[in-house]
Design a protein around this motif. Structure first.
Motif, mmCIF file in Angstrom:
data_model
loop_
_atom_site.group_PDB
_atom_site.id
_atom_site.type_symbol
_atom_site.label_atom_id
_atom_site.label_comp_id
_atom_site.label_asym_id
_atom_site.label_seq_id
_atom_site.Cartn_x
_atom_site.Cartn_y
_atom_site.Cartn_z
ATOM 1 N N GLY A 153 0.778 -1.226 -0.021
ATOM 2 C CA GLY A 153 -0.219 -0.279 0.069
ATOM 3 C C GLY A 153 0.663 1.298 -0.179
ATOM 4 O O GLY A 153 0.572 2.191 -0.805
ATOM 5 N N ALA A 154 1.897 1.137 0.930
ATOM 6 C CA ALA A 154 2.637 2.493 0.942
ATOM 7 C C ALA A 154 3.431 2.741 -0.066
ATOM 8 O O ALA A 154 3.593 3.815 -0.820
ATOM 9 N N LEU A 155 3.889 1.544 -0.997
ATOM 10 C CA LEU A 155 4.789 1.601 -2.228
ATOM 11 C C LEU A 155 3.880 2.265 -3.376
ATOM 12 O O LEU A 155 4.140 2.912 -4.013
ATOM 13 N N TYR A 156 2.539 1.755 -3.354
ATOM 14 C CA TYR A 156 1.440 2.191 -4.389
ATOM 15 C C TYR A 156 1.416 3.827 -4.373
ATOM 16 O O TYR A 156 1.406 4.466 -5.075
ATOM 17 N N THR A 276 5.827 -0.168 -8.244
ATOM 18 C CA THR A 276 4.617 -1.175 -8.466
ATOM 19 C C THR A 276 5.088 -2.480 -8.648
ATOM 20 O O THR A 276 4.043 -3.447 -7.974
ATOM 21 N N GLU A 277 5.850 -2.801 -9.432
ATOM 22 C CA GLU A 277 6.305 -4.304 -9.583
ATOM 23 C C GLU A 277 6.746 -4.997 -8.366
ATOM 24 O O GLU A 277 6.568 -6.128 -7.998
ATOM 25 N N VAL A 278 7.454 -3.957 -7.449
ATOM 26 C CA VAL A 278 7.965 -4.540 -6.324
ATOM 27 C C VAL A 278 6.853 -4.971 -5.372
ATOM 28 O O VAL A 278 6.848 -5.884 -4.473
ATOM 29 N N ALA A 279 5.805 -4.098 -5.121
ATOM 30 C CA ALA A 279 4.732 -4.328 -4.608
ATOM 31 C C ALA A 279 4.051 -5.328 -4.615
ATOM 32 O O ALA A 279 3.488 -6.245 -4.131
ATOM 33 N N ASP A 280 3.672 -5.673 -6.195
ATOM 34 C CA ASP A 280 3.234 -6.631 -6.600
ATOM 35 C C ASP A 280 3.560 -8.096 -6.221
ATOM 36 O O ASP A 280 2.826 -8.858 -5.689
ATOM 37 N N ILE A 281 5.095 -8.124 -6.563
ATOM 38 C CA ILE A 281 5.661 -9.477 -6.383
ATOM 39 C C ILE A 281 5.918 -9.577 -5.030
ATOM 40 O O ILE A 281 5.792 -10.564 -4.445
ATOM 41 N N THR A 282 6.565 -8.723 -4.162
ATOM 42 C CA THR A 282 7.297 -9.037 -2.999
ATOM 43 C C THR A 282 6.183 -8.722 -1.909
ATOM 44 O O THR A 282 6.334 -9.340 -0.644
ATOM 45 N N LYS A 283 5.274 -7.888 -1.998
ATOM 46 C CA LYS A 283 4.081 -7.553 -1.019
ATOM 47 C C LYS A 283 2.891 -8.509 -1.247
ATOM 48 O O LYS A 283 2.790 -9.213 -0.388
ATOM 49 N N ILE A 284 2.339 -8.329 -2.135
ATOM 50 C CA ILE A 284 0.840 -9.031 -2.258
ATOM 51 C C ILE A 284 1.197 -10.456 -2.672
ATOM 52 O O ILE A 284 0.649 -11.442 -1.857
ATOM 53 N N PHE A 285 1.972 -10.712 -3.698
ATOM 54 C CA PHE A 285 2.314 -12.127 -3.733
ATOM 55 C C PHE A 285 2.933 -12.801 -2.725
ATOM 56 O O PHE A 285 2.620 -13.856 -2.291
ATOM 57 N N LEU A 337 12.074 -13.391 -10.383
ATOM 58 C CA LEU A 337 11.602 -12.631 -8.846
ATOM 59 C C LEU A 337 10.585 -13.024 -8.166
ATOM 60 O O LEU A 337 10.778 -13.541 -7.022
ATOM 61 N N ALA A 338 9.510 -13.658 -9.117
ATOM 62 C CA ALA A 338 8.357 -14.143 -8.449
ATOM 63 C C ALA A 338 8.617 -15.662 -7.798
ATOM 64 O O ALA A 338 8.219 -15.917 -6.695
ATOM 65 N N LEU A 339 9.651 -16.534 -8.624
ATOM 66 C CA LEU A 339 10.009 -17.776 -8.236
ATOM 67 C C LEU A 339 10.797 -17.637 -6.958
ATOM 68 O O LEU A 339 10.729 -18.346 -6.143
#
Length: 442
Positions: A153-156, A276-285, A337-339
């Motif tokens: 959230g903070a990154l977004y 946004t990419e960092v938030a999607d992969i490392t935070k949400i996923f 990164l996701a893996l």
């Protein structure tokens, strides 16, 4: 359970804002990597809360105590400190005034650690023992949701608006905890001996200090009963194994915590992913992978025993650090990164469940809160202290080499886990009698 859900959110919200999210902010605005590493020392505040936990446990705040009671008054005071610190951090330029930013971050971290102490006491006292597991589950879920908000959230918010807006919104969200404190009820009955009134124990100890003035005798008696008692109990129970147990607790998360300091600078600066990419992969996923790892760890602990899964978690955590070293050799790729994030969060979730289960099995029912505070402080302090130098290692060797070094930091934990498995029967015999028959701690 609803109250503990929202209190868990209140406890989890500030943590990343003075740790990985703050590191991402500093990296994004151009703060030197070595300086970012030193900022991780703010997290040490959480690791030394055991030193002022007895004060929070026993001291009544003027005025607020009459209005809200002891537990809620400390929570409200801590939340005021968190919100104030976040607003000040929002309006500070770290590139111009890094020391000022660090001081405001220290205010947030200290207030947050104090809130943790008060909430733990509240949770123990608000309901009987048979409901504690349900309350803990609600608290942990709220805490994880807060980590998602303060991470992704903070990154977004920073990506689409600014870091100032991001931290100001986080300060507003502290209001969720404030409202929860104001509408909840103060515990009226204490169900655990550690938070019970210590007056009888203190009076007994005072007799040992009769040669002192009455005030000093009472102070010495209180310290002996409320502060020293839990530590004396632990060392008396585990005797020659005490130091090795505490050493295992202290080194178990070094590998994980030392690597985590440089994770966001690695994603943003070295790999050049967007926020946004960092938030999607490392935070949400990553959030869902951690939950899955925790669930797998819980099942495996029941099936194979806590010490074996403790060893498995230590090995997998070290190996996941080597995966970061591997992807540092190749061009940025979201799938890779996701893996790697999946492996890191799955192993981390499994390891944390095993560690918490093991620590819980060693706490005495008479001193649960204080002894667990000792363990929780030890399990994060060395890793966060060493993590402060991680920026210097990256600057001196590079990210790939740093991840390899952090992986090798997991070897002492692996060796000590093997020792704990070998000494399992003896350690079980020394465990608190009330808990020893209840679980298999192979």
């Amino acid at each position: 359970m609803v109250v503990l859900l929202f209190l868990g959110f209140s406890a989890g919200l500030p943590f990343l804002l003075v740790f990985s999210t703050l590191n991402a902010r500093l990296a994004d605005v151009g703060v030197e990597t070595a300086t970012i590493g030193f900022f991780s020392w703010l997290g040490i505040t959480y690791s030394i809360k055991v030193f002022w936990a007895p004060v929070v446990d026993r001291l009544s705040l003027p005025l607020l105590d009459r209005w809200l009671g002891k537990r809620r008054s400390w929570m409200l005071l801590a939340q005021a400190g968190i919100a104030t610190g976040l607003v000040l951090m929002a309006r500070t330029d770290a590139t111009v005034a890094p020391v000022t930013m660090a001081l405001f971050g220290l205010l947030v971290a200290f207030s947050s650690a104090t809130q943790d102490v008060a909430i733990d006491a509240y949770r123990i006292e608000i309901a009987p023992e048979r409901l504690q597991a349900a309350l803990a589950a609600a608290y942990i879920f709220g805490y994880r949701v807060a980590l998602l908000v303060a991470g992704a959230g903070a990154l977004y918010l920073a990506e689409f608006w600014s870091w100032q807006v991001s931290y100001e919104v986080m300060a507003l969200l502290v209001g969720i905890g404030v409202v929860t404190v104001l509408i909840s009820r103060e515990p009226s009955v204490n169900h655990h001996g550690v938070a019970a009134d210590l007056s009888e124990r203190v009076e007994a100890e005072v007799q040992r200090y009769g040669h002192l003035s009455p005030r000093l005798a009472r102070l010495a008696g209180w310290f002996s009963a409320a502060v020293a008692g839990p530590f004396v109990d632990f060392f008396h129970r585990y005797r020659r194994f005490s130091i090795l147990i505490l050493l295992l607790v202290s080194v178990y998360r070094i590998c994980d915590l030392s690597m985590g300091v440089m994770a966001n600078p690695f994603y943003l600066n070295f790999m050049e992913f967007t926020k946004t990419e960092v938030a999607d992969i490392t935070k949400i996923f990553g959030f869902f992978m951690t939950i899955l790892g925790s669930a797998i760890g819980g099942v495996l602990v029941v099936r194979y025993g806590v010490r074996r899964i403790l060893l498995t978690g230590a090995v997998l955590t070290a190996l996941s650090n080597l995966l970061f070293a591997l992807i540092a050799q190749y061009p940025p790729n979201l799938t890779s990164l996701a893996l790697v994030v999946s492996a890191d969060n799955l192993s981390g979730g499994m390891a944390n469940v095993a560690l918490i289960a093991w620590l819980s099995s060693m706490t005495s029912a008479a001193f649960t809160a204080t002894q667990y505070a000792l363990f929780s402080s030890l399990m994060t302090l060395p890793g966060k202290f060493i993590g402060g130098f991680s920026g210097l290692l990256v600057e001196g060797f590079g990210y790939a080499e740093f991840f390899v070094i952090s992986a090798f930091m997991g070897i002492p934990a692996i060796v000590l886990c093997l020792w704990a498995i070998r000494r399992g029967p003896e350690l079980d015999a020394m465990a608190p009698q009330a808990e020893a028959p209840a679980s298999d701690t192979r």
